[in-house]
Design a protein around this motif. Structure first.
Motif, PDB file in Angstrom:
ATOM      1  N   TYR A   1      52.939 -13.911 -26.244  1.00 49.26           N
ATOM      2  CA  TYR A   1      52.143 -14.182 -27.440  1.00 49.26           C
ATOM      3  C   TYR A   1      52.275 -15.643 -27.853  1.00 49.26           C
ATOM      4  O   TYR A   1      51.314 -16.262 -28.321  1.00 49.26           O
ATOM      5  CB  TYR A   1      52.588 -13.285 -28.592  1.00 49.26           C
ATOM      6  CG  TYR A   1      52.391 -11.811 -28.349  1.00 49.26           C
ATOM      7  CD1 TYR A   1      51.125 -11.278 -28.162  1.00 49.26           C
ATOM      8  CD2 TYR A   1      53.483 -10.955 -28.309  1.00 49.26           C
ATOM      9  CE1 TYR A   1      50.943  -9.921 -27.947  1.00 49.26           C
ATOM     10  CE2 TYR A   1      53.312  -9.595 -28.093  1.00 49.26           C
ATOM     11  CZ  TYR A   1      52.044  -9.076 -27.910  1.00 49.26           C
ATOM     12  OH  TYR A   1      51.863  -7.734 -27.695  1.00 49.26           O
TER      13      TYR A   1
ATOM     14  N   GLU B   1      50.221 -18.738 -26.167  1.00 48.59           N
ATOM     15  CA  GLU B   1      48.870 -19.061 -26.621  1.00 48.59           C
ATOM     16  C   GLU B   1      48.873 -20.257 -27.583  1.00 48.59           C
ATOM     17  O   GLU B   1      47.852 -20.908 -27.760  1.00 48.59           O
ATOM     18  CB  GLU B   1      48.243 -17.850 -27.311  1.00 48.59           C
ATOM     19  CG  GLU B   1      48.100 -16.627 -26.410  1.00 48.59           C
ATOM     20  CD  GLU B   1      47.505 -15.453 -27.158  1.00 48.59           C
ATOM     21  OE1 GLU B   1      46.914 -15.678 -28.242  1.00 48.59           O
ATOM     22  OE2 GLU B   1      47.615 -14.314 -26.671  1.00 48.59           O
TER      23      GLU B   1
ATOM     24  N   LEU C   1      49.802 -13.973 -35.945  1.00 47.70           N
ATOM     25  CA  LEU C   1      50.404 -12.799 -35.313  1.00 47.70           C
ATOM     26  C   LEU C   1      50.527 -11.640 -36.300  1.00 47.70           C
ATOM     27  O   LEU C   1      50.421 -10.474 -35.919  1.00 47.70           O
ATOM     28  CB  LEU C   1      51.772 -13.155 -34.735  1.00 47.70           C
ATOM     29  CG  LEU C   1      51.768 -14.189 -33.593  1.00 47.70           C
ATOM     30  CD1 LEU C   1      53.194 -14.459 -33.115  1.00 47.70           C
ATOM     31  CD2 LEU C   1      50.898 -13.734 -32.437  1.00 47.70           C
TER      32      LEU C   1
ATOM     33  N   LYS D   1      47.170  -9.956 -36.659  1.00 43.41           N
ATOM     34  CA  LYS D   1      46.865  -9.143 -35.474  1.00 43.41           C
ATOM     35  C   LYS D   1      47.738  -7.893 -35.385  1.00 43.41           C
ATOM     36  O   LYS D   1      47.540  -7.060 -34.501  1.00 43.41           O
ATOM     37  CB  LYS D   1      47.067  -9.978 -34.205  1.00 43.41           C
ATOM     38  CG  LYS D   1      46.060 -11.100 -34.025  1.00 43.41           C
ATOM     39  CD  LYS D   1      46.322 -11.855 -32.713  1.00 43.41           C
ATOM     40  CE  LYS D   1      45.276 -12.936 -32.470  1.00 43.41           C
ATOM     41  NZ  LYS D   1      45.519 -13.670 -31.200  1.00 43.41           N
TER      42      LYS D   1
ATOM     43  N   ILE E   1      50.867  -7.894 -34.657  1.00 44.77           N
ATOM     44  CA  ILE E   1      51.937  -8.102 -33.681  1.00 44.77           C
ATOM     45  C   ILE E   1      53.282  -8.220 -34.383  1.00 44.77           C
ATOM     46  O   ILE E   1      54.311  -7.743 -33.891  1.00 44.77           O
ATOM     47  CB  ILE E   1      51.634  -9.345 -32.821  1.00 44.77           C
ATOM     48  CG1 ILE E   1      50.370  -9.104 -31.997  1.00 44.77           C
ATOM     49  CG2 ILE E   1      52.815  -9.683 -31.915  1.00 44.77           C
ATOM     50  CD1 ILE E   1      49.834 -10.347 -31.318  1.00 44.77           C
TER      51      ILE E   1
END
Length: 370
Positions: free
Chosen positions: A117, A120, A161, A164, A166
Motif C-alpha cells: 500500500y 503507491e 488509506l 479506503k 485499509i
C-alpha cells in the motif's frame, strides 16, 4: 544509508532482518509454559474476547465461583498465563516485518504485505537495502527533514488509506514516533495507524481500589457498546494511550476526569508503580506497547462517574473475585488483564508458592520495555 545505522538499533531490531534472524538470540517471547497454557485453558473460557454480551450478574457469578482467599487469589496460574499469552501472539511471524527507519534509527516495523500500500506513495516513502543488516527497510523521503514536515506528509497518506478502509478507526489523535520513550519524536502519526507501522506505544493504566477491613476491592469499568474497540468489555477504572505532547502524570489526571469523574486533587494521589509490556502480531499489525501502571487508593464513599461516554457503567468488585474473572473468562480487554495481574502480584494475592510464579512475573514485561 550508512552502515552506522546498525549500531543504533534497539534490542529487537536485529531480529527483524532476514540476515539477522538466523544469528540473533531468541527474543523474550512467552515461555513454553505460556504456550502450553493456551491449550490447557482455552476450553475453560466461557466467553471469547470477541464477545461482549455479558452482564454484571455474569461477572459476579463467575467472581464468586471459587472462594479464593484475598491473600492468595489462585494457586493455579494457568488462566493468568493464558491471558498474557493472548497479548503476545505471533512471534513466528517476525520475519514477515521489515524495519521502519528515520534518522538512522529503527522506530517501527512494517509488514511486507502492508508495504504494498505504501509503495503507491513513492513521493513519501522510500524502500532501501542496508548492507549491515542485509535486508530491506522502509524510510521517508529525505526531502522531509523536519518532524512537522514528516507529520504532514504521512498524515496525507494515512487519510487516504483510512478513506479506503485499509486503516480503520481513524481517531484524529497523534502519537509520537520515536525509538524509545525518552528519545525525541522524529514525527507524529495518527493513533489508529501506529500498529501498522509497528511503533512503540505507551499508555497509562490505573487500578483504582478501595480497602475495607484489610480487604481490597477494585473499581472496574464496562466499556460502552459504541466504542470502536473492545465494546462492552471490562476495563480498568482509568486507562488511556499517551498522545504526543503530554506527560504520563498530566495524561493520567486528564483521563481520570474524563473516564471516572475523579478530581485532580484525588488523581494527584495516584502512585506510579512500574510498567508492563507486550508484543502482539496480528496480521499486518505489530503492537509493541508499554503500559505505565498506577495505583490509586480511593475514599470508601467514592463513586466513579463517566464524563466522555466511553464507559457504560462501573462496579466495585473484591480483588479476589476480579482475579477469578480474569482467570476464568475473556471478559476483560486483553491488555488490562496484564495490569491487574501485576496489581495482584504487588498486593500479595499471587504468592511465590504458586506453580509458574516466576514465569508469570517475567512474562508481564515481555520484549523491549524502553
Amino acid at each position: 544509508m550508512a552502515c552506522g545505522f546498525c549500531s543504533l538499533r534497539p534490542t529487537l531490531t536485529s531480529l527483524l532482518s532476514s540476515h539477522a534472524l538466523a544469528l540473533a538470540p531468541t527474543p523474550h517471547w512467552p515461555s513454553s509454559s505460556l504456550r502450553i497454557s493456551r491449550a490447557l485453558s482455552a476450553a475453560t473460557l466461557p466467553i471469547t474476547s470477541s464477545s461482549s454480551f455479558f452482564t454484571w450478574d455474569d461477572v459476579s457469578e463467575i467472581g464468586r465461583k471459587e472462594s479464593a482467599s484475598p491473600q492468595n487469589a489462585s494457586s493455579d496460574l494457568t488462566g493468568f498465563l493464558e491471558k498474557v499469552d493472548r497479548c503476545n501472539r505471533g512471534s513466528e511471524k517476525l520475519a514477515e516485518f521489515i524495519p521502519f527507519v528515520i534518522e538512522e534509527q529503527i522506530v517501527g516495523y512494517i509488514h511486507k504485505g502492508f508495504t504494498e500500500y505504501l509503495r503507491e506513495f513513492h513521493d513519501t516513502f522510500t524502500f532501501s537495502k542496508n548492507g549491515c543488516l542485509g535486508g530491506d527497510y522502509v524510510t521517508l523521503n529525505l526531502m522531509f527533514e523536519k518532524p512537522e514536515d514528516r507529520t504532514r506528509a504521512v498524515a496525507d497518506v494515512i487519510r487516504i488509506l483510512g478513506d479506503k478502509g485499509i486503516i480503520p478507526g481513524i481517531r484524529n489523535e497523534l502519537y509520537p514516533v520515536k525509538p524509545s520513550f525518552n528519545a525525541p519524536a522524529v514525527f507524529s502519526l495518527e493513533r489508529a495507524a501506529a500498529p501498522y507501522f509497528g511503533l512503540k506505544g505507551y499508555g497509562v493504566h490505573m487500578n483504582g481500589y478501595v480497602e475495607r477491613d484489610g480487604q481490597k476491592s477494585l473499581w472496574i469499568g464496562k466499556r460502552s457498546l459504541t466504542k470502536s474497540t473492545y465494546p462492552g468489555m471490562l476495563d480498568h477504572l482509568v486507562a488511556g494511550g499517551l498522545p504526543h505532547g503530554i506527560s504520563c502524570g498530566d495524561n493520567l489526571v486528564k483521563e481520570c476526569e474524563e473516564e471516572a469523574g475523579i478530581s485532580k486533587v484525588i488523581a494527584d494521589r495516584a502512585i506510579p508503580v512500574g510498567a508492563v509490556s507486550y508484543m502482539d502480531i496480528d496480521q499486518y499489525c505489530f503492537k509493541r506497547d508499554v503500559l505505565f501502571c498506577y495505583d490509586l487508593k480511593l475514599p470508601e464513599d467514592f463513586v466513579p462517574t463517566n464524563q466522555d461516554g466511553e464507559v457504560e457503567s462501573f462496579k466495585l468488585i473484591p480483588a479476589a473475585q476480579v482475579a477469578n474473572v480474569i482467570r476464568e473468562t475473556s471478559f476483560f480487554k486483553a491488555n488490562c488483564s496484564l495490569v491487574i495481574i501485576d496489581f495482584l502480584f504487588r498486593h500479595g494475592s499471587i504468592r511465590p508458592e504458586s506453580s509458574g510464579y516466576l514465569d508469570l512475573y517475567r512474562s508481564l514485561r515481555n520484549g523491549d520495555c524502553s
